[in-house]
Write a protein that holds these residues in place. Structure first.
Motif, PDB file in Angstrom:
ATOM      1  N   THR A   1      18.502  45.516  27.345  1.00  0.00           N
ATOM      2  CA  THR A   1      18.830  45.108  28.239  1.00  0.00           C
ATOM      3  C   THR A   1      17.985  46.546  29.177  1.00  0.00           C
ATOM      4  O   THR A   1      17.426  46.378  30.123  1.00  0.00           O
ATOM      5  N   ARG A   2      17.614  47.382  28.172  1.00  0.00           N
ATOM      6  CA  ARG A   2      16.962  48.798  28.539  1.00  0.00           C
ATOM      7  C   ARG A   2      15.588  49.359  28.120  1.00  0.00           C
ATOM      8  O   ARG A   2      14.933  48.956  27.197  1.00  0.00           O
ATOM      9  N   ALA A   3      14.904  49.858  29.261  1.00  0.00           N
ATOM     10  CA  ALA A   3      13.867  49.862  28.869  1.00  0.00           C
ATOM     11  C   ALA A   3      14.312  51.622  28.346  1.00  0.00           C
ATOM     12  O   ALA A   3      15.362  52.098  28.085  1.00  0.00           O
ATOM     13  N   GLN A   4      13.115  52.114  27.312  1.00  0.00           N
ATOM     14  CA  GLN A   4      13.146  52.995  26.909  1.00  0.00           C
ATOM     15  C   GLN A   4      13.225  54.098  27.293  1.00  0.00           C
ATOM     16  O   GLN A   4      12.742  54.224  27.562  1.00  0.00           O
ATOM     17  N   GLY A   5      13.938  54.389  26.373  1.00  0.00           N
ATOM     18  CA  GLY A   5      14.795  56.048  26.605  1.00  0.00           C
ATOM     19  C   GLY A   5      15.533  55.814  28.172  1.00  0.00           C
ATOM     20  O   GLY A   5      16.041  57.553  28.384  1.00  0.00           O
ATOM     21  N   ALA A   6      16.029  55.206  28.738  1.00  0.00           N
ATOM     22  CA  ALA A   6      17.019  54.495  29.527  1.00  0.00           C
ATOM     23  C   ALA A   6      18.150  55.089  29.458  1.00  0.00           C
ATOM     24  O   ALA A   6      18.336  55.073  28.242  1.00  0.00           O
ATOM     25  N   PRO A   7      19.514  56.274  30.263  1.00  0.00           N
ATOM     26  CA  PRO A   7      20.218  55.986  29.513  1.00  0.00           C
ATOM     27  C   PRO A   7      21.063  55.303  29.252  1.00  0.00           C
ATOM     28  O   PRO A   7      21.203  53.783  29.668  1.00  0.00           O
ATOM     29  N   ALA A   8      21.889  54.862  28.304  1.00  0.00           N
ATOM     30  CA  ALA A   8      22.906  53.939  28.325  1.00  0.00           C
ATOM     31  C   ALA A   8      24.644  54.533  28.934  1.00  0.00           C
ATOM     32  O   ALA A   8      24.366  55.783  28.882  1.00  0.00           O
ATOM     33  N   PRO A   9      25.208  53.284  28.780  1.00  0.00           N
ATOM     34  CA  PRO A   9      25.987  53.445  29.816  1.00  0.00           C
ATOM     35  C   PRO A   9      26.895  54.384  29.371  1.00  0.00           C
ATOM     36  O   PRO A   9      27.957  54.763  29.730  1.00  0.00           O
ATOM     37  N   THR A  10      27.047  54.475  27.616  1.00  0.00           N
ATOM     38  CA  THR A  10      28.437  55.003  26.600  1.00  0.00           C
ATOM     39  C   THR A  10      27.902  56.621  26.821  1.00  0.00           C
ATOM     40  O   THR A  10      28.582  57.788  26.157  1.00  0.00           O
ATOM     41  N   ASP A  11      26.323  56.822  27.622  1.00  0.00           N
ATOM     42  CA  ASP A  11      25.994  57.797  27.855  1.00  0.00           C
ATOM     43  C   ASP A  11      27.473  58.962  28.241  1.00  0.00           C
ATOM     44  O   ASP A  11      27.419  60.104  28.083  1.00  0.00           O
TER      45      ASP A  11
END
Length: 294
Positions: free
Chosen positions: A185-195
């Motif tokens: 669901t995330r674009a490459q390099g986009a932050p993850a919620p678990t960051d």
């Protein structure tokens, strides 16, 4: 809690809600606010109700405080704060969860304000609250920098911003990674919620907007006496990220079977307790306590 304790409409095969029916077609990303309208997260939240109370205690909420719970969901933290006599506002982007929380508070005779609001653009004045909470909520807002700014902006200098965020290395982080492998669901390099569960990342997000920042790794316990297969059924029916992942896979039987298998392996691997129960799951989270600068 077991599957037998849940209402029959909660589990797989229940009629789609209006919010689910309005969601986009499988394979398409959901608009902001739609993801958490899928399933019924309030059912999952009931299994984690203790986490909200733990966060409220860690924040030092007192009866004299004006408190905001951001991305409150069905209000685990907000209701716990209101029980102490604080003046509480619970805000969330998903109307169905607000309604679940309003009902739960009313059943317990607890008074607080409920408001539909975006964590990235909160409709409150600067320095409006003594304590700003988010219990496994604000971490899912797409724009993490904007969310961090808003959390601090609405909290008075010397007040407390208190967050509970799942970590990438904990069980929930492993579950999100599993879902992402099946339907990214995330674009490459986009932050993850678990960051938000990484202390260094949180420090970078808040920067010089805070004068004090503490982080502590803690564990939330989810008591679920059912089998791993029943846990899968519950999360497939109620937990929005799992529901969305299945939707994104469409109707391909091989893709769906692969996700079924991986989800069951995950649930069996994380299951703690004797065979036959009672079982439990333990999810690591990062407790964040920050003091806004003047």
């Amino acid at each position: 809690m077991t599957v037998d304790d849940l209402d029959s409409h909660t589990l797989v095969g229940r009629p789609a809600s209006a919010a689910n029916a309005a969601a986009q077609a499988p394979g398409q990303p959901a608009p902001d606010g739609r993801t958490w309208a899928r399933g019924d997260y309030s059912v999952i939240a009931r299994l984690l109700v203790g986490l909200g109370g733990d966060l409220v205690r860690a924040a030092g909420v007192a009866p004299v405080n004006r408190v905001l719970d951001v991305a409150a969901g069905s209000g685990n933290a907000a209701i716990a704060a209101a029980e102490l006599g604080a003046d509480v506002t619970a805000s969330d982007l998903t109307p169905t969860l607000i309604e679940r929380g309003r009902q739960a508070a009313a059943e317990r005779g607890i008074s607080l304000e409920w408001l539909e609001a975006d964590a990235e653009l909160l409709p409150f004045a600067d320095d409006d609250f003594d304590v700003v909470l988010s219990c496994i909520g604000a971490m899912f807002a797409p724009d993490q920098a904007a969310t961090a700014r808003e959390l601090v902006r609405v909290c008075r200098p010397g007040g407390t911003v208190a967050l509970a965020n799942w970590t990438a290395g904990g069980a929930m982080g492993r579950l999100f990674a599993l879902l992402e492998r099946h339907a990214p669901t995330r674009a490459q390099g986009a932050p993850a919620p678990t960051d938000w569960g990484d202390p260094d990342h949180v420090r970078a997000l808040f920067g010089d907007r805070v004068t004090r920042l503490e982080t502590h790794r803690r564990t939330a316990r989810l008591d679920f006496a059912g089998s791993p297969a029943e846990w899968c059924a519950l999360y497939r029916a109620c937990f929005a990220p799992v529901v969305e992942t299945y939707e994104r896979l469409g109707t391909d039987p091989k893709l769906l079977a692969a996700l079924d298998d991986d989800l069951l392996r995950f649930a069996a691997g994380e299951y703690l307790g004797p065979l036959g129960g009672p079982g439990r799951y333990e999810f690591e989270y990062l407790l964040v306590l920050a003091e806004p600068a003047a």
